[in-house]
Motif scaffolding. Sequence first.
Motif, short mmCIF file in Angstrom:
data_model
loop_
_atom_site.label_atom_id
_atom_site.label_comp_id
_atom_site.label_asym_id
_atom_site.label_seq_id
_atom_site.Cartn_x
_atom_site.Cartn_y
_atom_site.Cartn_z
N GLU A 30 -1.42 7.19 4.28
CA GLU A 30 -1.33 5.74 4.48
C GLU A 30 -1.76 5.64 6.07
OE1 GLU A 30 -1.13 3.78 2.17
OE2 GLU A 30 -1.76 5.04 0.63
N THR A 41 -3.20 -2.02 -0.93
CA THR A 41 -2.94 -1.48 -1.99
C THR A 41 -3.27 -2.68 -3.05
OG1 THR A 41 -0.45 -1.36 -0.85
CG2 THR A 41 -0.04 -2.46 -2.58
N ARG A 42 -3.37 -4.29 -2.22
CA ARG A 42 -4.13 -5.17 -2.96
C ARG A 42 -5.51 -4.58 -3.77
NH1 ARG A 42 -1.99 -8.27 1.25
NH2 ARG A 42 -3.53 -7.83 2.29
N ARG A 44 -6.04 -1.53 -4.43
CA ARG A 44 -6.08 -0.83 -5.57
C ARG A 44 -6.25 -1.72 -7.12
NH1 ARG A 44 -3.39 3.23 -1.01
NH2 ARG A 44 -5.09 4.12 -0.73
N GLU A 45 -4.90 -3.00 -6.70
CA GLU A 45 -4.48 -2.99 -7.58
C GLU A 45 -5.58 -4.00 -8.36
OE1 GLU A 45 -1.06 -5.52 -6.58
OE2 GLU A 45 -0.22 -4.03 -5.75
N ARG A 46 -6.12 -4.70 -7.45
CA ARG A 46 -7.68 -5.56 -8.34
C ARG A 46 -8.38 -4.48 -8.79
NH1 ARG A 46 -8.19 -7.78 -3.40
NH2 ARG A 46 -9.58 -6.73 -2.92
N THR A 47 -9.13 -3.12 -8.17
CA THR A 47 -9.95 -2.40 -8.61
C THR A 47 -9.60 -1.83 -9.48
OG1 THR A 47 -10.02 -1.03 -6.78
CG2 THR A 47 -11.22 -2.60 -6.55
N GLY A 48 -8.30 -0.81 -9.73
CA GLY A 48 -7.74 0.26 -10.46
C GLY A 48 -8.52 1.33 -10.02
N ASP A 50 -8.52 4.36 -5.82
CA ASP A 50 -7.52 4.38 -4.90
C ASP A 50 -8.74 3.77 -3.51
OD1 ASP A 50 -9.26 6.96 -5.38
OD2 ASP A 50 -7.18 8.06 -5.30
#
Length: 504
Positions: A30, A41-42, A44-48, A50
């Motif tokens: 990180e 982080t955003r 990863r949450e948006r695309t699923g 890493d």
Amino acid sequence: MSMSLTAHQLIGLLVDPGSFVSWDDPVTTEPRDAEYRASLTRARERTGIDEAVVTGIGRIGGGQAALIASEFGFLGGSIGVATAERITRAVEQATAARLPLIALPVSGGTRMQEGSAAFLCMLRITAAVQAHRAAGLPYLTYLRNPTMGGVFASWGTLGHLVFAEPGARLGFLGPRVYEELRGVQLPPDVQRAETLAERGLVDAVVAPEELREVLRRSLSVLTRRALPAPSPSASPVPTVPVPSAPAERPDAWAAVLRTRHPDRPGTRELLRRTTEELVLLDSPGGRDGALVRALAVLDGQPAVVVGQQRRAGAQERPFTAADLRSVRRTARFAEQLGLPLVTVVDTAGAELSVQAELDGVAVEIAHCLTTLLSLRTPVLAVLLGQGSGGGALALLPADRVLAAGNAWLAPLPPEGASAIVHRDGSHAPELARAQGIGAHDLAAVGLVDTVIPELPDAADEPAAFCARLGHAVSTALATLTATPTSDRLTARTTRHRRLGDLVL
């Protein structure tokens, strides 16, 4: 537009159902910068996923291939250090497993948050790609909208074949940056996929829904092993022995006129009539240009083809410096992949203009000659029709040359030779007959090995003529492929040392 497709959606469009297996290990590092961490982080949450790339192995039409697909939704598909490491490992894994590799980039370029460290990773990826290519393994790329910056200037455009999405923006400098640095807007068509294809920088513009079949056919040729040469007892295609009796030779001027007939089969028709697998690639000037480039399988023999294409019923398009550069690029990737090269000569000549001089057409002819002469892979030349000037000569260095019965080769068209010798064009017929330009004359001076008969004109029997010529091509390819490389290269050197010996 594939911009609306995620990396997983595009992979799903290409591979056989259920065949994709991911190669990706979780990202564990990180960044220290809190704002950058929050952006990751955003994303990863948006695309699923890493990171901005997905890698793995799948089957396309039953054949295995490694895939690397960028995800534009993840920070614009930008390449950071972790992204580069994932790409590099996938390339190395594909090389170790001797798999063809398909890269599907869509990216704004290097990740600005990681600065020079990320920028330098383009060298890391490129080195891995070069090792893959040096191992003789296919590397194909599909440039999606947009592919920019360091990705475009390195691994994105290094494919043996470079395909692109229709309308995709492809280039080195983004339009916003260009306007900021130069104070003017970048013309909208400069970085379009179609513009690059017209200049020979992209091999074909392919819609996403058509890409699977194009890849399947391309890999079918690129990964196929040649069939063994036929046994001497096999029944050969009927050809005219060379040198032949004078009565069997067509009149030289009549032959010249026949090669200009609008219904005479050209390179594209020859390929369509004789190949069992065919991938036509774009060329400078687009699909109607003077150069044909293709992957083909003829009677089980895989080959890369570059040929000149007459424009029947229209003014001849000259053979340009860009065409010659495409010939050299195609020849080099044939050598890297260990595939024979087939060149097809049928041209009224290279471009003669101020622009051609500025583009270095003569220099490109010279480089074409040296490229083909030094190629380690088998080279078969086909003199199909017109063979005028340096534009024709550039494609003739070969291990073996086949010629159609009416084909000819001359420093200039007979009308041009007449203008030099007689200061007018009216003596063209007699000069054609005197200069020894016909296929049988070329056999006598060591250029042509086999003459494929026309009865009396290929325009009168296109299917039968193409069948005879196609069989002769595949037979010659099988023989050349079966010949040890050292023996073939020695024979090539001897062949070209003796060309023209029988003129005097």
